[in-house]
Design a protein around this motif. Structure first.
Motif, short mmCIF file in Angstrom:
data_model
loop_
_atom_site.label_atom_id
_atom_site.label_comp_id
_atom_site.label_asym_id
_atom_site.label_seq_id
_atom_site.Cartn_x
_atom_site.Cartn_y
_atom_site.Cartn_z
N VAL A 141 0.80 -1.22 0.00
CA VAL A 141 0.00 0.00 0.00
C VAL A 141 0.83 1.28 0.00
O VAL A 141 0.30 2.36 -0.21
CB VAL A 141 -0.96 0.02 1.20
CG1 VAL A 141 -1.98 -1.09 1.10
CG2 VAL A 141 -0.20 -0.07 2.52
N ALA A 142 2.12 1.17 0.24
CA ALA A 142 2.97 2.35 0.25
C ALA A 142 4.43 1.92 0.29
O ALA A 142 4.74 0.76 0.53
CB ALA A 142 2.65 3.24 1.45
N ILE A 143 5.30 2.89 0.03
CA ILE A 143 6.74 2.65 0.12
C ILE A 143 7.30 3.56 1.22
O ILE A 143 6.93 4.72 1.31
CB ILE A 143 7.46 2.96 -1.20
CG1 ILE A 143 6.84 2.15 -2.34
CG2 ILE A 143 8.95 2.64 -1.08
CD1 ILE A 143 6.95 0.67 -2.18
N THR A 256 15.13 11.21 1.16
CA THR A 256 13.97 12.04 0.88
C THR A 256 12.98 11.28 0.02
O THR A 256 13.33 10.29 -0.64
CB THR A 256 14.37 13.33 0.14
OG1 THR A 256 14.89 12.97 -1.16
CG2 THR A 256 15.43 14.11 0.91
N VAL A 257 11.73 11.74 0.02
CA VAL A 257 10.70 11.12 -0.80
C VAL A 257 11.11 11.13 -2.27
O VAL A 257 10.95 10.14 -2.99
CB VAL A 257 9.35 11.83 -0.60
CG1 VAL A 257 8.33 11.38 -1.65
CG2 VAL A 257 8.81 11.60 0.80
N GLU A 258 11.65 12.25 -2.72
CA GLU A 258 12.04 12.37 -4.12
C GLU A 258 13.11 11.36 -4.49
O GLU A 258 13.06 10.73 -5.56
CB GLU A 258 12.53 13.80 -4.41
CG GLU A 258 11.48 14.88 -4.31
CD GLU A 258 11.05 15.19 -2.88
OE1 GLU A 258 11.82 14.85 -1.92
OE2 GLU A 258 9.95 15.73 -2.70
N ALA A 300 -3.61 10.74 -0.81
CA ALA A 300 -3.26 11.96 -0.08
C ALA A 300 -2.94 11.63 1.37
O ALA A 300 -2.05 12.22 1.99
CB ALA A 300 -4.40 12.97 -0.16
N LEU A 301 -3.66 10.68 1.94
CA LEU A 301 -3.41 10.26 3.31
C LEU A 301 -2.03 9.63 3.44
O LEU A 301 -1.28 9.91 4.37
CB LEU A 301 -4.47 9.27 3.76
CG LEU A 301 -4.26 8.69 5.15
CD1 LEU A 301 -4.36 9.77 6.21
CD2 LEU A 301 -5.26 7.59 5.44
N VAL A 302 -1.69 8.76 2.50
CA VAL A 302 -0.38 8.12 2.50
C VAL A 302 0.72 9.19 2.52
O VAL A 302 1.67 9.12 3.29
CB VAL A 302 -0.21 7.21 1.27
CG1 VAL A 302 1.22 6.73 1.15
CG2 VAL A 302 -1.16 6.01 1.38
N GLU A 303 0.59 10.15 1.65
CA GLU A 303 1.60 11.20 1.56
C GLU A 303 1.61 12.10 2.79
O GLU A 303 2.66 12.61 3.17
CB GLU A 303 1.36 12.03 0.30
CG GLU A 303 1.59 11.23 -0.98
CD GLU A 303 1.26 12.00 -2.24
OE1 GLU A 303 0.67 13.10 -2.12
OE2 GLU A 303 1.61 11.52 -3.34
N SER A 304 0.46 12.26 3.45
CA SER A 304 0.37 13.14 4.62
C SER A 304 1.18 12.60 5.80
O SER A 304 1.55 13.36 6.69
CB SER A 304 -1.09 13.34 5.03
OG SER A 304 -1.60 12.19 5.65
N VAL A 305 1.43 11.30 5.82
CA VAL A 305 2.23 10.72 6.92
C VAL A 305 3.65 10.41 6.47
O VAL A 305 4.37 9.63 7.10
CB VAL A 305 1.55 9.46 7.49
CG1 VAL A 305 0.26 9.81 8.17
CG2 VAL A 305 1.30 8.41 6.42
N GLY A 306 4.08 11.03 5.39
CA GLY A 306 5.47 10.93 4.96
C GLY A 306 5.83 9.69 4.16
O GLY A 306 7.00 9.39 3.98
N LEU A 307 4.82 8.99 3.66
CA LEU A 307 5.09 7.79 2.87
C LEU A 307 4.94 8.07 1.39
O LEU A 307 4.51 9.14 0.97
CB LEU A 307 4.13 6.67 3.30
CG LEU A 307 4.25 6.25 4.78
CD1 LEU A 307 3.18 5.27 5.14
CD2 LEU A 307 5.64 5.68 5.07
N ILE A 308 5.26 7.08 0.58
CA ILE A 308 5.27 7.24 -0.87
C ILE A 308 4.19 6.33 -1.47
O ILE A 308 4.13 5.14 -1.15
CB ILE A 308 6.65 6.87 -1.46
CG1 ILE A 308 7.70 7.79 -0.84
CG2 ILE A 308 6.65 6.97 -2.97
CD1 ILE A 308 9.13 7.32 -1.09
N THR A 309 3.37 6.91 -2.31
CA THR A 309 2.32 6.11 -2.95
C THR A 309 2.92 5.20 -4.00
O THR A 309 4.00 5.45 -4.54
CB THR A 309 1.26 7.01 -3.60
OG1 THR A 309 1.89 7.85 -4.56
CG2 THR A 309 0.56 7.88 -2.56
N VAL A 310 2.21 4.12 -4.29
CA VAL A 310 2.69 3.15 -5.27
C VAL A 310 1.92 3.35 -6.56
O VAL A 310 0.69 3.28 -6.57
CB VAL A 310 2.48 1.72 -4.76
CG1 VAL A 310 3.04 0.72 -5.77
CG2 VAL A 310 3.14 1.55 -3.41
N ASP A 311 2.61 3.66 -7.64
CA ASP A 311 1.96 3.90 -8.93
C ASP A 311 1.95 2.65 -9.79
O ASP A 311 2.78 1.77 -9.62
CB ASP A 311 2.67 5.03 -9.66
CG ASP A 311 2.63 6.33 -8.87
OD1 ASP A 311 1.60 6.61 -8.23
OD2 ASP A 311 3.65 7.05 -8.88
#
Length: 311
Positions: A141-143, A256-258, A300-311
């Protein structure tokens, strides 16, 4: 790069995260009103399930008011921030659903979902072949990135992969040999069975070779120990980083996320919400949670807690 989140902000189409630690258990519950500490697990699948992306095509309830039931989660302490945020947000969207979350370690979470005592097992590592063979589906669900941290006064700016490996295997014992001052290194890490530890050691190819001064049973404990101990080094989930510790670059790449999205940062792993059987075999409430995670709101929730979404 090899290895291995319940808060709400989660993944997209491809969803990606060890065994219960031998240390003490770090547990908390997220309840909606009088939420029960346990909810029934989902039905067992007869065959092994492979990695599965959380799909926005998952069934969705007709209306929020019509969805009811309970969802129980257990597992990774590294996924606590994510799991709590997910539970809170999902219950706000679906008031008729109660979500509980316990944080007992990745391995314990996978064991619980395998046994059918919880609906979702949270794992901050990939599932093993044996776990998949037992019918457990790996829903990423996230990275998450694993950040290397030191006490704030440490003067080292970063480490190479070789230096980091040398520190954790005991070959490098003083910071003067790793870009810092003449100071003994205090090696801090997670307990055996931790998803974070498993991922960290696998990514560095140092499994069964580490020499820890302190093996702690939660992410928070590692943060606190490193922050308060001169010369200490540890590793924690990227989303919990704050100003009590200093983060180090690895091979001149900052955590970093990037950089994680771009694949240039060495230490990253999946956050897995494992289910017994495929998502389509779960209760309506559980299916809707995965559908929610695949939505724009969930991402947006995933990103709000500092995680990375999976595309």
């Amino acid at each position: 790069m090899k290895k291995k989140f319940v808060a709400i902000a989660a993944a997209a189409t491809l969803v990606m995260a060890v065994l219960a630690g031998c240390g003490s258990t770090d547990t908390s519950n997220v309840n909606a009103a009088t939420a029960a500490s346990e909810a029934p697990g989902s039905e067992a699948a007869p065959e092994a399930a492979s990695s599965e992306a959380v799909s926005s095509e998952a069934p969705s309830s007709e209306a929020a008011a019509d969805l009811s039931g309970s969802i129980s989660m257990a597992g990774s302490t590294s996924m606590e921030k994510f799991a709590n945020a997910l539970a809170e947000s999902f219950m706000a969207k679906y008031p008729g659903v109660t979500v509980t979350a316990e944080f007992t370690g990745s391995g314990a979470g996978v064991e619980a979902v395998t046994a059918g005592s919880v609906d979702i097992g949270n794992s901050s590592r990939n599932l093993t072949d044996d776990e998949k063979a037992a019918g457990v589906a790996e829903n990423i669900v996230a990275i998450d990135g694993i950040a290397v941290v030191t006490d704030p006064a440490n003067t080292a700016a970063g480490l190479t992969k070789e230096q980091l490996s040398g520190i954790y295997t005991g070959e490098i014992k003083n910071w003067k040999d790793a870009g810092g001052e003449d100071q003994a290194i205090v090696v801090v890490g997670r307990e055996a069975g931790s998803g974070t530890r498993g991922a960290f050691e696998e990514l560095l190819d140092i499994e069964d070779k580490c020499a820890y001064a302190n093996e702690l049973d939660s992410t928070g404990a590692v943060m606190a120990k490193v922050a308060a101990t001169p010369g200490a080094i540890g590793y924690v989930s990227l989303d919990v980083i704050d100003d009590t510790v200093k983060t180090l670059a690895v091979d001149d790449v900052e955590p970093t996320v990037e950089n994680i999205k771009g694949g240039s940062y060495l230490l990253s792993r999946p956050f897995v919400m494992a289910t017994k059987g495929e998502i389509s075999e779960q209760t309506e409430a559980v299916q809707e949670m995965f559908s929610y995670l695949a939505s724009d709101e969930g991402k947006a929730l995933v990103e709000s807690v500092g995680l990375i979404t999976v595309d």
